[in-house]
Design an enzyme around this catalytic site. Structure first.
Site, PDB file in Angstrom:
ATOM      1  N   PRO A   2       0.825  -1.214   0.000  1.00  0.00           N
ATOM      2  CA  PRO A   2       0.000   0.000   0.000  1.00  0.00           C
ATOM      3  C   PRO A   2       0.856   1.259   0.000  1.00  0.00           C
ATOM      4  O   PRO A   2       1.821   1.365   0.749  1.00  0.00           O
ATOM      5  CB  PRO A   2      -0.786  -0.100   1.310  1.00  0.00           C
ATOM      6  CG  PRO A   2      -0.660  -1.510   1.759  1.00  0.00           C
ATOM      7  CD  PRO A   2       0.620  -2.026   1.188  1.00  0.00           C
ATOM      8  N   GLU A   3       0.525   2.195  -0.860  1.00  0.00           N
ATOM      9  CA  GLU A   3       1.199   3.492  -0.873  1.00  0.00           C
ATOM     10  C   GLU A   3       0.206   4.549  -0.408  1.00  0.00           C
ATOM     11  O   GLU A   3      -0.881   4.221   0.057  1.00  0.00           O
ATOM     12  CB  GLU A   3       1.745   3.774  -2.285  1.00  0.00           C
ATOM     13  CG  GLU A   3       2.787   2.732  -2.712  1.00  0.00           C
ATOM     14  CD  GLU A   3       3.423   3.015  -4.069  1.00  0.00           C
ATOM     15  OE1 GLU A   3       3.472   4.180  -4.480  1.00  0.00           O
ATOM     16  OE2 GLU A   3       3.869   2.055  -4.716  1.00  0.00           O
TER      17      GLU A   3
END
Ligand SMILES: [Zn+2]
Length: 291
Positions: A2-3
């Site tokens: 996840p960014e």
């Protein structure tokens, strides 16, 4: 992994459900869910009221009315789910947070155990009390106090290739491998160009590109998102974003048709268009101005 857009989507999903609620009990179902160097046991925030749901880069912070922070990081595959209390425990359930809701509870699930939930000490930063996890990292590009000029200055001083500089959470936070490749493609900058050789206008362009690719992803997350089920899945839960460079090796560049190439970058990869993103910037042939 996840960014920023994925973590922000989780924050937006959690916010309406947790803010104003009291943390009744936090149960560590599997010890992998708690960071080993947690500042205090979870009981330290039991009974506290959640004031705000904050994020910096990839860190989430449940701001409570205590002199402590409850901080979470999704790692590679962490998920928060607002789940029916009576639902059986998920296989990779790590932490259960009871917010006093009669029907539902908050669950932190993580298959690969790089994510964590922990109690953090608060420290001063520009007159505000923030968790130490936040203090270690720079503000992200969506932060209202993001200092664009300062970040440009930081980038211009770096002697390393621009790709790792983009990923350096002490320069600017929230950017990971996917959005770094996408932003570099959009700004037409080769990932291996040295940061201190970039022109100011190129860095400005790159920052605008970072914001643009992340905004597009956020918009996706915002539309496909059910407020009762907050899900960030590192393998398959990525937003259905049209990627231009990341993992597109062998595909034609949508700008020029040249095949997107993949090169090794540490133990990961960089993806770029060899034509739109030249390693050496061709010297501009002097154009004679008219008399
Ligand atoms: Zn191209």
């Amino acid at each position: 992994m996840p960014e920023l857009p994925e973590v922000e989507t989780v924050r937006r999903g959690l916010e309406p459900w947790v803010v104003g609620k009291k943390i009744k009990k936090i149960e560590v179902v599997h010890k992998g869910g708690n960071r080993s160097n947690t500042f205090a046991p979870f009981s330290a925030v039991e009974g506290a009221k959640v004031r705000n749901m904050r994020r910096r880069g990839k860190f989430l912070w449940f701001e409570v009315n205590r002199n402590l922070g409850l901080v979470a990081h999704l790692g590679m595959s962490g998920q928060f789910i607002i789940q029916e209390r009576k639902a059986p425990d998920e296989k990779h359930l790590r932490v259960r947070i009871d917010c006093g809701d009669r029907r539902r509870e908050l669950r932190f699930i993580d298959q690969r155990t790089f994510g964590w939930v922990a109690i953090d000490q608060l420290v001063q930063e520009e007159g505000l009390e923030i968790p130490t996890s936040f203090a270690r990292i720079a503000r992200d590009i969506f932060d209202s106090q993001f200092d664009r000029e300062k970040v440009i200055e930081r980038i211009m001083k770096k002697r390393s290739p621009i790709k790792p500089v983009l990923l350096d959470q002490s320069v600017m936070s929230g950017v990971g491998n996917i959005y770094a490749d996408e932003a570099l493609w959009l700004a037409a900058i080769h990932p291996e160009r040295l940061a201190n050789t970039l022109k100011r206008s190129e860095i400005e362009d790159l920052l605008s590109s970072v914001k643009e690719v992340m905004s597009a992803a956020l918009k996706q997350g915002g539309t496909s998102f059910d407020d009762l089920y907050i899900n960030v899945n590192g393998e398959s839960g990525y937003f259905d974003v049209e990627l231009e460079a990341y993992a597109q090796d062998g595909e034609p560049c949508s700008r020029c048709g040249t095949e997107i190439r993949r090169i090794a970058f540490g133990n990961r990869s960089s993806h770029f268009c060899p034509r739109c993103q030249p390693r050496r910037v061709a010297k501009k042939v002097g154009v004679k101005r008219g008399k």
